[in-house]
Design an enzyme around this catalytic site. Structure first.
Site, PDB file in Angstrom:
ATOM      1  N   GLN A  64      -5.628  -1.727  -6.818  1.00  0.00           N
ATOM      2  CA  GLN A  64      -6.265  -0.824  -5.857  1.00  0.00           C
ATOM      3  C   GLN A  64      -6.981   0.302  -6.588  1.00  0.00           C
ATOM      4  O   GLN A  64      -6.526   0.768  -7.635  1.00  0.00           O
ATOM      5  CB  GLN A  64      -5.208  -0.229  -4.916  1.00  0.00           C
ATOM      6  N   ASP A 117       0.811  -1.217   0.000  1.00  0.00           N
ATOM      7  CA  ASP A 117       0.000   0.000   0.000  1.00  0.00           C
ATOM      8  C   ASP A 117       0.844   1.266   0.000  1.00  0.00           C
ATOM      9  O   ASP A 117       0.319   2.358  -0.184  1.00  0.00           O
ATOM     10  CB  ASP A 117      -0.932  -0.008   1.218  1.00  0.00           C
ATOM     11  N   SER A 156      -7.494   5.266  -0.078  1.00  0.00           N
ATOM     12  CA  SER A 156      -7.821   3.990  -0.714  1.00  0.00           C
ATOM     13  C   SER A 156      -9.285   3.628  -0.496  1.00  0.00           C
ATOM     14  O   SER A 156      -9.828   3.835   0.591  1.00  0.00           O
ATOM     15  CB  SER A 156      -6.937   2.877  -0.148  1.00  0.00           C
TER      16      SER A 156
END
Length: 317
Positions: A302, A230, A252
């Site tokens: 993502q 991430d 996110s």
């Protein structure tokens, strides 16, 4: 959380000293057991946004899920949604639901809770190792090895010495340099300030956990990879636009991972990131984590919210 060993050969890394145990194992991903399938996690590093780092929540949730399966099954996919802002002032509770336990595949659902409400939900699927005659993968990009690439702080120092650097970027780089992040990053082919005006939505960097994790527990290496995946990922979608816009809000929405082959998260891996699309105040990014020996270890995807203001605008929205 024991399991077969992660690979030692073929990655070309020497181990960090064993006494320098990675803080990701000793602190960040070391959950407190409160009851059966109920865990509590605390925070180590909080970004300048004052929101909980999404990688921390994913890594801790995967630790909780992995503790509820047998030693002979290993995670092969993880699908997550971030539903509320994480509060860095209080711990996170992780509730595990044993959704299915099958002969070959098992599914665990995890809910992360703060202030009595879910801030994050995910499902992790685990598989018993099975041979397959069907195998293929893409080829790893040809890049300089990590020993020939400058570290993040060296690169930031180079940018800060440039007299043409705008003040808002100078402030942001100083904030990044001051952070104590438990991972090491080396950006491949970093752009000059002049090249930043016309960048493509692609970047590659070498990455590994700081400190020693060891060869023994592939489940923990997967949890560390969830943490790593991430970091700087969604920012790939901003690369063609950051000279024209100032980011007001970026967070996110979801994150998915597929685990293909054993790896060591405390050894250098190449993170190949690209953004095929952005629009509607959202950006989509895809990534691949490669072992040094060319084996594709992890694939990621993502989507996130990205809201910006044109540079020079006085909008207070």
């Amino acid at each position: 959380m024991s399991s077969p060993r992660a690979p030692e050969d073929g990655q070309g890394d020497g181990d960090p000293p064993r006494d320098l145990r990675s803080v990701l194992v000793t602190s960040v991903l070391n959950l407190e057991l409160l009851d059966e399938d109920l865990f509590r996690g605390t925070h180590y590093w909080v970004p300048t946004t004052k929101r909980l780092f999404g990688g921390q929540i994913m890594g801790q949730a995967l630790v909780a899920a992995a503790k509820s399966v047998s030693e002979d099954v290993h995670v092969h996919s993880l699908h997550c949604y971030f539903v509320r802002r994480g509060d860095p002032k209080v711990p996170v509770l992780y509730q595990v639901e044993r959704t299915r336990t099958g002969a070959s595949f098992s599914v665990r659902s995890v809910k992360a809770v703060q202030h009595g409400k879910p801030i994050f939900i995910c499902q992790a699927s685990f598989q018993q190792a099975q041979p397959s005659p069907i195998q293929h993968q893409f080829s790893m990009p040809t890049v300089p090895p990590p020993e020939e690439v400058h570290g993040y702080k060296t690169l930031i120092d180079r940018y800060l010495r440039d007299p043409n650097l705008q003040e808002e970027y100078r402030v942001g780089l100083n904030q990044i340099a001051a952070q104590e992040v438990p991972i090491e990053i080396k950006l491949v082919n970093p752009p000059t300030l002049g090249q930043m005006q016309s960048m493509e939505p692609r970047q590659m960097f070498w990455v590994r956990a700081r400190g020693y994790i060891g060869e023994g527990d592939i489940k923990m290496h997967c949890c560390v990879a969830a943490y790593i995946s991430d970091y700087a990922f969604l920012g790939t979608a901003l690369l063609p636009h950051h000279c024209q816009h100032t980011v007001r809000f970026m967070v996110s929405l979801d994150h998915s991972m597929w685990f293909h082959a054993p790896f060591r998260a405390d050894h250098w891996m190449l993170y190949e990131c690209e953004s095929p699309w952005a629009g509607g105040s959202r950006g989509l990014v895809q990534g691949r984590l490669w072992r040094r020996d060319g084996v594709l270890a992890v694939t990621c995807a993502q989507e996130g919210v990205i809201r910006v203001t044109p540079q020079g605008s006085k909008s207070k929205l």
